[in-house]
Design an enzyme around this catalytic site. Structure first.
Site, PDB file in Angstrom:
ATOM      1  N   ASN A  47       0.816  -1.223   0.000  1.00 54.62           N
ATOM      2  CA  ASN A  47       0.000   0.000   0.000  1.00 54.62           C
ATOM      3  C   ASN A  47       0.848   1.271   0.000  1.00 54.62           C
ATOM      4  OD1 ASN A  47      -2.451  -1.367   0.046  1.00 54.62           O
ATOM      5  ND2 ASN A  47      -2.515  -1.446   2.265  1.00 54.62           N
ATOM      6  N   HIS A 133     -14.791  -0.479   5.544  1.00 50.00           N
ATOM      7  CA  HIS A 133     -13.714  -1.284   6.119  1.00 50.00           C
ATOM      8  C   HIS A 133     -14.169  -1.998   7.391  1.00 50.00           C
ATOM      9  CE1 HIS A 133      -9.770  -2.029   8.125  1.00 50.00           C
ATOM     10  NE2 HIS A 133      -9.406  -2.263   6.873  1.00 50.00           N
ATOM     11  N   GLU A 175     -16.127   5.156   3.281  1.00 50.70           N
ATOM     12  CA  GLU A 175     -14.721   5.365   2.948  1.00 50.70           C
ATOM     13  C   GLU A 175     -14.625   6.361   1.797  1.00 50.70           C
ATOM     14  OE1 GLU A 175     -11.931   1.989   2.914  1.00 50.70           O
ATOM     15  OE2 GLU A 175     -13.670   0.698   3.233  1.00 50.70           O
ATOM     16  N   ASP A 204     -13.568   7.695   6.257  1.00 53.17           N
ATOM     17  CA  ASP A 204     -12.249   7.079   6.415  1.00 53.17           C
ATOM     18  C   ASP A 204     -11.544   7.201   5.070  1.00 53.17           C
ATOM     19  OD1 ASP A 204     -10.045   5.415   6.509  1.00 53.17           O
ATOM     20  OD2 ASP A 204     -11.080   3.756   7.478  1.00 53.17           O
ATOM     21  N   HIS A 207      -7.108   5.434   1.936  1.00 49.38           N
ATOM     22  CA  HIS A 207      -6.487   5.195   0.627  1.00 49.38           C
ATOM     23  C   HIS A 207      -6.484   6.430  -0.266  1.00 49.38           C
ATOM     24  CE1 HIS A 207      -6.201   0.879   1.425  1.00 49.38           C
ATOM     25  NE2 HIS A 207      -7.364   1.036   2.041  1.00 49.38           N
TER      26      HIS A 207
END
Length: 385
Positions: A47, A133, A175, A204, A207
Site C-alpha cells: 500500500n 472497512h 470510505e 475514512d 487510501h
C-alpha cells in the site's frame, strides 16, 4: 464442544473453503521489490502508493527523531507520551486539511473504533456503506447504536434510511476510496443527504490521503467536501503508520475525555511523528506532485492493457486495481502462477470480500517503473490463458 474442538473446527472450515490466511515473512515488503527466500519479486501487493517508505529524507527524519526523543513515547498521551513532536504534527495536519483540530492515533483501526465507540449511544443510528472497512463495521456492530447498512454508494437508499424516525442522532459512515474495490464514494451526495437530516458524516480516507486531491489532501478535498469527522491514516500513501482524526474543537476535547484508545494506549513514538511531518512536507512539495502524476500514469497504463482479460475489473481509477475471479481456488492458483513469473500479488478471499468475489488485489505505486506495469500485464495474460 471443547475450546480446542471449536478452534480446530473453525480452522478446518477455512481450509475446506480455500480461505485459510497464512502469513509469509518477506524482506522489503513495502518497496518496488519484495524478497522471499532469497528470490526477488516485483511487488504489486503493498500500500506504499507514493513509494515514501524507503525515502532517504524520511528515514533520516525518523533517525533524527529517535536521537532526540528515543524510540518510544513512554506512555499514554494523557500521562507522559504527548510531546512537542506530536503537537507539531497535529497542528500541521489541522492547518493543511482545514480543520480546527487533529488527534493522533496509533492506527486507523484504533481511530475508527475510538470514534464510533465514544460518540454513539443506544438511541443513535449508524448508517454505513455495506463495503466499509472492517474497522468501521466492527465498531458499529459492537456499539450500542443501531446499525443499518446501505447498498454500496447507493445515496437513494441512504436517503430512505435517514428518513426513518430515530430517537437519537444519526452517523453516516463511508470510505473515501474503498480498500477492496478501489472505487470512490460520491462524498458530495452522501454529505448532502446527511446534512438534510442534521446528521454527521464520518469519512475514512485511508487510501486517498497523500494520493488524491489538491496537494494530496485526499478524497474529500478532491470532491470539495468537508465531513464533520475525517480519518486519515499513514500506512498507505504516507508510507509509515498511524492515523489522525480531523474534527472541531469541541469534538476533539470530547474525544480526549471519552475515547478509550487515546486514554489507555501508549501513544506513537515521537520519532515516528517527526518522520510523519517530514513525509507530509514532501507530499505537499513538487516532488510529491511528481510522484502522484507518476502513479496516475501507471494507473492509465494498467487500465489500458487489462481490458481484454477474462476477469471482471472494477471502475477503479485509484492505485487499487482488483481483478475479480470469483472462486477462491482460482484466485489462489492465479496468484501462485504469477509468483512463478516473478510477480508478487495477493489473493483476497471471503470473509474479507463477499462470497463469490475472490480476487487478485493489485496495487500500483509511484516506485514502479513503466516496464514493471508492462511485465505485470504480460504475466496476467499468460496466467489467464
Amino acid at each position: 464442544m471443547t475450546w480446542q474442538q471449536r478452534i480446530d473446527a473453525a480452522l478446518d472450515a477455512r481450509r475446506a473453503a480455500d480461505a485459510l490466511r497464512v502469513r509469509t515473512p518477506v524482506e522489503h515488503g513495502a518497496g518496488r521489490f519484495l524478497i522471499r527466500e532469497q528470490r526477488q519479486y516485483c511487488n504489486f501487493s503493498g500500500n506504499d502508493y507514493l513509494g515514501l517508505s524507503q525515502h532517504p529524507a524520511i528515514i533520516r527524519a525518523w533517525q533524527q527523531g529517535a536521537e532526540q526523543y528515543g524510540v518510544g513515547s513512554g506512555g499514554s498521551g494523557h500521562v507522559s507520551g504527548y510531546t512537542h513532536a506530536h503537537q507539531a504534527l497535529e497542528a500541521h495536519l489541522a492547518d493543511w486539511l482545514g480543520y480546527p483540530r487533529a488527534l493522533l492515533f496509533i492506527s486507523g483501526f484504533a481511530a475508527n473504533q475510538a470514534l464510533i465507540a465514544a460518540l454513539t449511544g443506544k438511541d443513535d443510528r449508524i448508517l454505513a456503506d455495506r463495503l466499509s472497512h472492517a474497522s468501521l463495521l466492527e465498531a458499529a456492530s459492537l456499539s450500542p447504536a443501531q446499525l443499518r447498512r446501505f447498498a454500496h454508494n447507493d445515496v437513494a437508499q441512504l436517503d430512505a434510511l435517514l428518513d426513518k424516525p430515530c430517537e437519537g442522532q444519526q452517523l453516516v459512515v463511508t470510505e473515501g476510496i474503498f480498500s477492496m474495490d478501489g472505487d470512490s464514494a460520491p462524498l458530495g451526495e452522501i454529505h448532502a443527504a446527511a446534512q438534510r437530516q442534521g446528521s454527521w458524516l464520518l469519512v475514512d480516507d485511508a487510501h486517498g490521503i497523500g494520493v488524491t486531491g489538491p496537494e494530496g489532501r485526499g478524497s474529500a478535498a478532491g470532491q470539495g467536501v468537508k465531513p464533520e469527522l475525517l480519518v486519515v491514516t499513514f500506512g498507505k500513501g504516507v508510507g509509515i503508520s498511524g492515523a489522525a482524526v480531523l474534527c472541531s474543537d469541541p469534538v476533539a476535547d470530547y474525544l480526549l475525555q471519552f475515547a478509550r484508545h487515546l486514554i489507555y494506549s501508549t501513544s506513537m513514538p515521537p520519532a515516528q511523528a517527526v518522520a510523519l511531518l517530514a513525509a507530509f512536507n514532501l507530499i505537499r512539495s513538487d516532488e510529491g506532485e511528481a510522484r502522484r502524476q507518476r502513479l496516475a500514469g501507471h494507473i492509465r497504463q494498467f487500465r489500458a492493457g487489462v481490458g481484454d482479460l477474462p476477469m471482471a475489473i472494477t471502475t477503479s481509477q485509484s492505485a487499487i486495481q482488483p481483478l475479480i475471479v470469483g472462486e477462491n481456488a482460482r484466485a489462489l492458483q492465479l496468484a501462485h502462477t504469477l509468483r512463478q513469473q516473478g510477480i508478487w500479488v495477493t489473493a483476497i478471499r471471503p470473509p474479507t470480500v463477499p462470497a463469490g468475489t475472490a480476487r487478485l488485489r493489485l496495487t500500483l505505486t509511484a516506485a514502479h517503473e513503466s516496464a514493471d506495469i508492462a511485465a505485470l500485464l504480460e504475466a496476467l495474460h499468460v496466467a489467464s490463458e
